[in-house]
Motif scaffolding. Structure first.
Motif, mmCIF file in Angstrom:
data_model
loop_
_atom_site.group_PDB
_atom_site.id
_atom_site.type_symbol
_atom_site.label_atom_id
_atom_site.label_comp_id
_atom_site.label_asym_id
_atom_site.label_seq_id
_atom_site.Cartn_x
_atom_site.Cartn_y
_atom_site.Cartn_z
ATOM 1 N N TYR A 186 0.824 -1.208 0.000
ATOM 2 C CA TYR A 186 0.000 0.000 0.000
ATOM 3 C C TYR A 186 0.865 1.267 0.000
ATOM 4 N N THR A 187 1.976 1.227 0.727
ATOM 5 C CA THR A 187 2.886 2.381 0.738
ATOM 6 C C THR A 187 3.434 2.638 -0.649
ATOM 7 N N LEU A 188 3.823 1.581 -1.353
ATOM 8 C CA LEU A 188 4.347 1.721 -2.713
ATOM 9 C C LEU A 188 3.291 2.291 -3.649
ATOM 10 N N CYS A 189 2.044 1.822 -3.512
ATOM 11 C CA CYS A 189 0.962 2.305 -4.387
ATOM 12 C C CYS A 189 0.728 3.801 -4.216
ATOM 13 N N PHE A 190 0.718 4.276 -2.971
ATOM 14 C CA PHE A 190 0.420 5.686 -2.721
ATOM 15 C C PHE A 190 1.637 6.586 -2.953
ATOM 16 N N TYR A 191 2.844 6.022 -2.844
ATOM 17 C CA TYR A 191 4.043 6.843 -2.989
ATOM 18 C C TYR A 191 4.531 6.908 -4.442
ATOM 19 N N THR A 192 4.129 5.950 -5.267
ATOM 20 C CA THR A 192 4.615 5.895 -6.647
ATOM 21 C C THR A 192 4.399 7.182 -7.435
ATOM 22 N N PRO A 193 3.209 7.849 -7.355
ATOM 23 C CA PRO A 193 3.041 9.096 -8.121
ATOM 24 C C PRO A 193 4.063 10.172 -7.778
ATOM 25 N N ALA A 194 4.562 10.179 -6.534
ATOM 26 C CA ALA A 194 5.507 11.216 -6.129
ATOM 27 C C ALA A 194 6.881 11.011 -6.740
ATOM 28 N N ILE A 195 7.233 9.778 -7.101
ATOM 29 C CA ILE A 195 8.565 9.508 -7.645
ATOM 30 C C ILE A 195 8.522 9.331 -9.164
ATOM 31 N N THR A 196 7.354 9.517 -9.749
ATOM 32 C CA THR A 196 7.201 9.410 -11.198
ATOM 33 C C THR A 196 7.329 10.790 -11.824
ATOM 34 N N SER A 197 7.972 10.856 -12.952
ATOM 35 C CA SER A 197 8.161 12.125 -13.646
ATOM 36 C C SER A 197 6.825 12.795 -13.932
ATOM 37 N N SER A 198 6.772 14.110 -13.688
ATOM 38 C CA SER A 198 5.535 14.851 -13.959
ATOM 39 C C SER A 198 5.180 14.826 -15.430
ATOM 40 N N VAL A 199 6.199 14.731 -16.308
ATOM 41 C CA VAL A 199 5.923 14.652 -17.749
ATOM 42 C C VAL A 199 5.243 13.336 -18.078
ATOM 43 N N ALA A 200 5.750 12.232 -17.461
ATOM 44 C CA ALA A 200 5.131 10.927 -17.702
ATOM 45 C C ALA A 200 3.711 10.898 -17.161
ATOM 46 N N ILE A 201 3.499 11.494 -16.000
ATOM 47 C CA ILE A 201 2.164 11.535 -15.409
ATOM 48 C C ILE A 201 1.233 12.378 -16.269
ATOM 49 N N SER A 202 1.752 13.474 -16.821
ATOM 50 C CA SER A 202 0.901 14.348 -17.630
ATOM 51 C C SER A 202 0.359 13.619 -18.852
ATOM 52 N N VAL A 203 1.107 12.626 -19.366
ATOM 53 C CA VAL A 203 0.622 11.854 -20.511
ATOM 54 C C VAL A 203 -0.676 11.141 -20.143
ATOM 55 N N VAL A 204 -0.704 10.553 -18.933
ATOM 56 C CA VAL A 204 -1.909 9.860 -18.470
ATOM 57 C C VAL A 204 -3.055 10.842 -18.293
ATOM 58 N N TRP A 205 -2.790 11.976 -17.657
ATOM 59 C CA TRP A 205 -3.857 12.930 -17.387
ATOM 60 C C TRP A 205 -4.300 13.661 -18.645
ATOM 61 N N LEU A 206 -3.387 13.852 -19.593
ATOM 62 C CA LEU A 206 -3.792 14.424 -20.878
ATOM 63 C C LEU A 206 -4.754 13.502 -21.605
ATOM 64 N N TYR A 207 -4.539 12.194 -21.472
ATOM 65 C CA TYR A 207 -5.466 11.232 -22.062
ATOM 66 C C TYR A 207 -6.816 11.276 -21.344
ATOM 67 N N LEU A 208 -6.796 11.393 -20.019
ATOM 68 C CA LEU A 208 -8.051 11.444 -19.264
ATOM 69 C C LEU A 208 -8.859 12.688 -19.594
ATOM 70 N N PHE A 209 -8.172 13.855 -19.645
ATOM 71 C CA PHE A 209 -8.870 15.126 -19.828
ATOM 72 C C PHE A 209 -8.770 15.650 -21.265
ATOM 73 N N SER A 210 -8.493 14.787 -22.209
ATOM 74 C CA SER A 210 -8.413 15.225 -23.605
ATOM 75 C C SER A 210 -9.733 15.854 -24.040
ATOM 76 N N GLY A 211 -9.641 16.900 -24.862
ATOM 77 C CA GLY A 211 -10.825 17.652 -25.240
ATOM 78 C C GLY A 211 -11.633 17.065 -26.381
ATOM 79 N N ASP A 212 -11.231 15.892 -26.901
ATOM 80 C CA ASP A 212 -12.024 15.262 -27.957
ATOM 81 C C ASP A 212 -12.836 14.099 -27.373
ATOM 82 N N ARG A 213 -13.564 13.412 -28.243
ATOM 83 C CA ARG A 213 -14.426 12.333 -27.760
ATOM 84 C C ARG A 213 -13.628 11.099 -27.343
#
Length: 298
Positions: free
Chosen positions: A108-135
């Motif tokens: 559980y510690t690894l699951c919650f801590y992983t986002p903090a040690i992941t590159s913000s650019v790599a994370i932005s790829v996931v969130w750009l897919y989630l919040f993409s402005g197309d269908r």
């Protein structure tokens, strides 16, 4: 002065051990801060030598630079939401994890801590897919299938949703060193205190949390609060990765992105230094409040 010199001579062996840290601290913290303060009173574009201009940079910041005032408002709005909410979330998640059996805590510690040690650019790829402005954006796809939307919504282009999206992403990435500090502090609370509390009438977990756990981890609470404030005021990578530089109508513009703009795009280092000094003063002021609220007499 003579008394201080006498104390230094008397305890000189202790100062010998402190010397490496003091030297590095002065070299990488005190001297750079002093240079930044000096440059904030100059016009400096890297090519030419710094030219003294007095308070002109600060006057321009607070009187003529409307984008900076927008950045200050966005930064404070961001900090006053992500700071307390992220701080409480980190502590509560650490507390919940400390209640589960030891053999499951690492997972559980690894699951919650992983986002903090992941590159913000790599994370932005996931969130750009989630919040993409197309269908094809995942959130638009879900909402359209459920009938909440008739057409795709521009989450990262609409000025009304840019800041909420940045806050959500930042909260998700918020499980950092403060989270680990909370977890370490909770695991080191003496079991004798809980046994003594049970004798005195503390029966429920929430009573243990309020009367025993929180007072016992006060140093970790202070450490996590300082990190939370510094992280909230320094947000820049998430904004630039998700909504660009500059963001639409500066809706996601922060003090750090403003500093980045003038320092590494326009190369107006004197003006960027003034922004850095103002940001530094914000941090010092908020940290002093935290030490007053959470610090002890020691």
């Amino acid at each position: 002065m003579s008394r201080m010199l006498t104390e230094v001579i008397k305890y000189r062996k202790s100062y010998y051990f402190l010397a490496p840290f003091l030297l590095l601290f002065a070299l990488f913290t005190i001297i750079p801060v002093g240079i930044s303060v000096f440059l904030s009173f100059t016009y400096y574009n890297i090519v030419e030598a710094p030219r003294w201009i007095g308070w002109s940079n600060y006057r321009l910041l607070f009187v003529d630079d409307n984008v900076f005032l927008t950045a200050v408002a966005n930064t404070l709005k961001f900090a006053f939401v992500t700071g307390p909410v992220g701080y409480i979330m980190s502590f509560l998640l650490a507390w919940f994890i400390s209640q589960i059996p030891q053999k499951y805590r690492f997972f559980y510690t690894l699951c919650f801590y992983t986002p903090a040690i992941t590159s913000s650019v790599a994370i932005s790829v996931v969130w750009l897919y989630l919040f993409s402005g197309d269908r094809y954006g995942l959130i638009n796809y879900w909402l359209m299938n459920m009938g909440f939307l008739r057409e795709p919504y521009l989450w990262l282009q609409n000025i009304d949703t840019i800041m909420p999206v940045l806050i959500i992403v930042s909260l998700w990435m918020n499980m950092g060193i403060g989270f680990l500090a909370f977890l370490a502090g909770l695991q080191n609370v003496s079991r004798d205190l809980y046994e003594a509390g049970a004798i005195d009438g503390v029966k429920y977990r929430w009573q243990q949390l309020w009367y025993i756990t929180i007072p016992s981890v006060k140093p970790q609470l202070l450490f996590g609060a300082v990190l939370q404030v510094v992280g909230a005021l320094q947000v820049a990578d998430i904004s630039m990765a998700l909504v660009g530089m500059p963001s639409p109508l500066y809706a996601g513009h922060t003090m750090m992105t403003h500093l980045f703009d003038y320092a590494f795009i326009r190369f107006e280092m004197g003006y960027a230094a003034a922004i850095a000094v103002v940001l530094f003063m914000f941090m010092v002021g908020l940290n002093r409040l935290l030490f007053k609220w959470l610090g002890s007499g020691d």
